[in-house]
Design an enzyme around this catalytic site. Structure first.
Site, short mmCIF file in Angstrom:
data_model
loop_
_atom_site.label_atom_id
_atom_site.label_comp_id
_atom_site.label_asym_id
_atom_site.label_seq_id
_atom_site.Cartn_x
_atom_site.Cartn_y
_atom_site.Cartn_z
N SER A 221 87.09 39.50 56.31
CA SER A 221 86.33 40.56 56.98
C SER A 221 85.10 40.83 56.14
O SER A 221 85.16 40.83 54.91
CB SER A 221 87.19 41.82 57.07
OG SER A 221 86.38 42.97 57.13
N LYS B 145 91.13 41.60 53.72
CA LYS B 145 91.57 40.99 54.97
C LYS B 145 91.65 39.47 54.95
O LYS B 145 90.81 38.79 54.38
CB LYS B 145 90.62 41.39 56.11
CG LYS B 145 90.66 42.84 56.54
CD LYS B 145 92.02 43.32 57.02
CE LYS B 145 92.44 42.73 58.34
NZ LYS B 145 91.64 43.25 59.45
#
Ligand code: ARG
Length: 467
Positions: free
Chosen positions: A277, A283
């Site tokens: 991300s 992420k």
């Protein structure tokens, strides 16, 4: 020169002229257009329309177009070409002069496009079946690696019964194998040759249709010239088969996504097929399965688009049929493009077997096995179900599993319980009782792996023999 301007007094509206063209998308059919044109040229020679020399010149010219387009895509630039059929005629005339115009003798673009699309679909089917075989092979390898690891099987997305991880993976092998089989079945109906059907009523020259069909490796000529030029059901059937395949892929994708979430954590996403991300540094996102799941929508949309385009069309050829090309190409490209990535993902994904096993051992997943224990001791099934339900209620109250209840507690429910109950509740006993063909008992799953391997080997051999 246009292919049809003779009877027109007025020039076309320039915007309309551009708008009605298909060359920007049907140029990808060039290879098939050239093959079909060569076969037609040979038939024209047999029909006495072309001399031996003319045939050689035309075949030579067609070959040069093929060679040039293989070397550079820019040879496919043509600001005047209406469609791939017009393009080939123009290119041929540019190379061999007016003789090029003879190639169109006795044929119509209506039969040509039907033929090119059949050749396209046939090649796509062969490629897809090869790719599906590789996805299945990767799943079978993964099933073998999973060994005796277990996981929960879900119904209603609730814990149902434990199964072997291998058993779950083989479920997808079955789906993808059927997809490959469905495509093979579809291929039979694709593989007939429209050439010689003319515009609608049949060729106007004595074309040897059987010879053309054989030359292009079709099984036979089509049986009816109206049907051959008007129908696209082979494309619809193909895209619907692709929709089912995409639908299976989307279910696999959904499970990959859900099982990779922190709440399940049954598997670790392969970094090679995940993205990060730009905002949240921690992420790792399941982009590959997400895109697979997302593309499924587009593919089913294409199948729907084709159905609706065809619905209510009077026989025979209508220009609406040109609109069947893009959904067909888009669906084929989408599935052909994702299957090798899915195979790569299947090879790379790592399962957390201890965690899956743990999940398979808790949450009363042995309750049906417990009821079966009572049934085998003579308790009627409905009563056994009720008794184990009561045992579950008690265990929930005590915040424990069935096997943690004391024998006294169990015997208070029914005298049918004794010490042997506890052995029947451990994970391996629960797995073992599903001892039927297609069940999850380890010996049955080993058989499942062996027979899946056989099927995929046969598919690979068949594909190899074709190639
Ligand atoms: N580009 C046309 C198509 O894709 C080829 C057939 C044209 N036939 C015609 N009668 N205008 O359908």
């Amino acid at each position: 020169m246009k292919m049809w301007s003779g009877r027109f007094r007025q020039a076309l509206d320039p915007e309309f002229e551009l708008w009605q063209r298909s060359f920007q998308f049907d140029r990808r059919l060039l290879k098939y257009e050239l093959q079909a044109s060569a076969a037609h040229a040979k038939a024209l020679k047999s029909a006495g329309i072309l001399s031996a020399d003319e045939l050689i010149n035309i075949l030579d010219g067609l070959q040069k177009i093929a060679d040039d387009s293989a070397v550079s895509q820019s040879s496919l630039q043509d600001d005047d070409a209406e469609d791939v059929h017009h393009f080939v005629e123009k290119q041929l005339v540019a190379r061999i002069g007016e003789l090029g115009y003879k190639l169109h003798s006795g044929r119509s673009r209506n039969e040509q496009i039907a033929t090119d699309l059949r050749l396209f679909v046939r090649a796509a089917i062969d490629q897809l079946r090869a790719e599906l075989a590789e996805v299945c092979a990767a799943l079978i390898d993964s099933a073998e690696q999973a060994g005796s690891a277990a996981m929960p099987a879900f119904t209603h997305t609730q814990h149902a019964e434990p199964v072997l991880v291998a058993h779950w993976l083989l479920a997808y092998v079955e789906m993808f194998w059927r997809d490959a089989d469905r495509l093979a079945d579809c291929r039979k109906r694709v593989n007939v040759c429209p050439l010689g059907s003319g515009a609608v009523a049949g060729a106007t020259l004595p074309i040897d249709r059987a010879a053309i069909a054989a030359e292009l490796e079709f099984d036979a000529p089509t049986a009816n010239s109206i049907d051959a030029t008007a129908d696209r059901d082979f494309a619809l059937e193909f895209v619907n088969a692709l929709s089912l395949c995409a639908l299976h892929l989307s279910r696999w994708a959904e499970e990959m996504i859900v099982f990779s979430s922190q709440e399940f954590a049954f598997l670790r996403l392969p970094e090679a097929y995940s993205t990060g991300s730009s905002a949240m540094p921690q992420k790792k996102n399941p982009d590959l399965p997400e895109l697979v799941r997302g593309k499924c929508g587009r593919i089913i949309g294409n199948a729907t688009a084709l159905m609706i385009t065809m619905k209510g069309l009077p026989l025979a050829y209508n220009k609406d049929l040109q609109e069947t090309q893009q959904p067909l190409f888009d669906a084929a490209d989408a599935v052909i493009g994702m299957l090798p990535l899915v195979a790569g993902f299947v090879k790379a994904v790592e399962f957390d077997y201890p965690r899956m096993n743990e999940a398979a051992s808790t949450g009363f997943m042995n309750a049906w096995a417990a009821a079966t224990y009572l049934v085998q001791r003579g308790v009627p099934s409905r009563l056994a179900h009720e008794l184990i339900g009561k045992a579950v209620k008690l265990a929930i109250k005590k915040n424990c599993e069935l096997q943690d209840l004391t024998l006294a507690e169990l015997q208070a429910l029914s005298p049918a319980f004794d010490e042997s109950f506890y052995e029947r509740l451990n994970l391996s006993s629960v797995l073992a009782i599903h001892d039927v063909p297609g069940g999850t008992a380890p010996a049955r799953v080993r058989q499942g792996i062996a027979s899946a391997k056989k099927k995929i080997e046969a598919l690979r051999e068949e594909i190899h023999a074709h190639a």
